[in-house]
Design a protein around this motif. Structure first.
Motif, short mmCIF file in Angstrom:
data_model
loop_
_atom_site.label_atom_id
_atom_site.label_comp_id
_atom_site.label_asym_id
_atom_site.label_seq_id
_atom_site.Cartn_x
_atom_site.Cartn_y
_atom_site.Cartn_z
N UNK A 103 7.23 -4.13 0.01
CA UNK A 103 7.32 -5.59 -0.06
C UNK A 103 8.73 -6.05 -0.44
N UNK A 104 9.51 -5.17 -1.07
CA UNK A 104 10.89 -5.49 -1.44
C UNK A 104 11.89 -5.01 -0.39
N UNK A 105 11.39 -4.48 0.74
CA UNK A 105 12.26 -4.07 1.83
C UNK A 105 12.72 -2.62 1.76
N UNK A 106 12.06 -1.81 0.94
CA UNK A 106 12.43 -0.41 0.78
C UNK A 106 11.25 0.47 1.16
N UNK A 107 11.51 1.50 1.94
CA UNK A 107 10.49 2.50 2.24
C UNK A 107 10.69 3.64 1.25
N UNK A 108 9.70 3.83 0.40
CA UNK A 108 9.76 4.90 -0.59
C UNK A 108 8.48 5.72 -0.47
N UNK A 109 8.65 7.00 -0.24
CA UNK A 109 7.52 7.91 -0.06
C UNK A 109 6.64 7.89 -1.31
N UNK A 110 5.34 7.66 -1.13
CA UNK A 110 4.38 7.71 -2.23
C UNK A 110 3.95 9.16 -2.42
N UNK A 111 4.03 9.64 -3.62
CA UNK A 111 3.72 11.04 -3.89
C UNK A 111 2.23 11.34 -3.93
N UNK A 112 1.46 10.36 -4.34
CA UNK A 112 0.04 10.63 -4.58
C UNK A 112 -0.79 10.80 -3.31
#
Length: 166
Positions: A103-112
Motif C-alpha cells: 500500500x506504500x508502493x513497496x514490494x516486500x516479500x512476506x516470510x510467513x
C-alpha cells in the motif's frame, strides 16, 4: 487475427513478478514494473542510458525477444500497466508480499507465506534458464535509484520523472 504475447498475459505477469520478488526481496512497485518490462523485452535494454561500465548493451545485443519487439516501447509499457497492477494486487492478496508495504508502493516479500513447491521449482528453473538477464536486472538495473536525475525512470524514459524528488 489474435497473436499471443506474454507481456499482455496476466498469469505470465504474475509468474515474472514472482521471479523478481524471489530475486529481490524488496523493491518499489514502479521499479518492479520497469524490470518486468525488460524481462519481456530484453533487447530494449539497449535503449536505456546505462551507467558507464555496464554490460547492458552487450546483453541487449546478445538477447533477443522471444516474441516480437514492441513498435513503441513507451506505448507497450503503458499498455502493460493495468496487467502489471492486477498481477501485483493478486500477489499481495495471496500474502506473498506484505500488504502494508504494498500500500506504500513497496514490494516486500512476506516470510510467513510459502509458495507451493511446484511453483517455486518453476520459478527457480525460470531464473536458471534466464540467468544472465535476471542477474543483470537484479544486480545492475535494480541498483540504479528509481527517482531523480539519472534515476531508472529518467534513464529508461518509460515513466514520468520530471516531478520526482531525488
Amino acid at each position: 487475427m489474435l497473436i499471443y504475447h506474454p507481456a499482455f498475459d496476466a498469469y505470465h505477469c504474475v509468474f515474472r513478478m514472482l521471479a523478481l520478488i524471489e530475486s529481490i526481496p524488496e523493491l518499489e512497485i514502479d521499479k518492479a514494473r520497469l524490470l518486468d518490462f525488460y524481462q519481456v523485452f530484453p533487447s530494449a535494454i539497449g535503449e536505456i542510458r546505462l551507467p558507464s561500465g555496464s554490460n547492458g548493451r552487450r546483453l541487449a545485443k546478445a538477447l533477443t525477444n522471444a516474441y516480437r519487439n514492441p513498435l513503441n516501447p513507451k506505448a507497450a509499457f503503458r499498455d502493460m500497466a493495468q496487467i502489471q497492477h492486477a498481477a501485483l494486487r493478486s500477489i499481495a492478496a495471496l500474502g506473498i508480499v506484505d500488504v502494508k508495504s504494498y500500500e506504500q508502493g513497496i514490494l516486500q516479500r512476506a516470510d510467513e507465506r510459502d509458495m507451493p513447491s511446484t511453483l517455486k521449482d518453476n520459478i527457480e528453473n525460470y531464473i536458471l534458464e534466464h540467468a544472465e538477464l535476471i542477474d543483470f536486472l537484479t544486480n545492475e538495473l535494480s541498483a540504479i535509484p528509481l527517482r531523480g536525475i539519472n534515476g531508472l525512470k529518467h534513464r529508461s524514459e518509460l515513466l514520468e520523472h520530471r516531478y520526482d524528488l531525488p
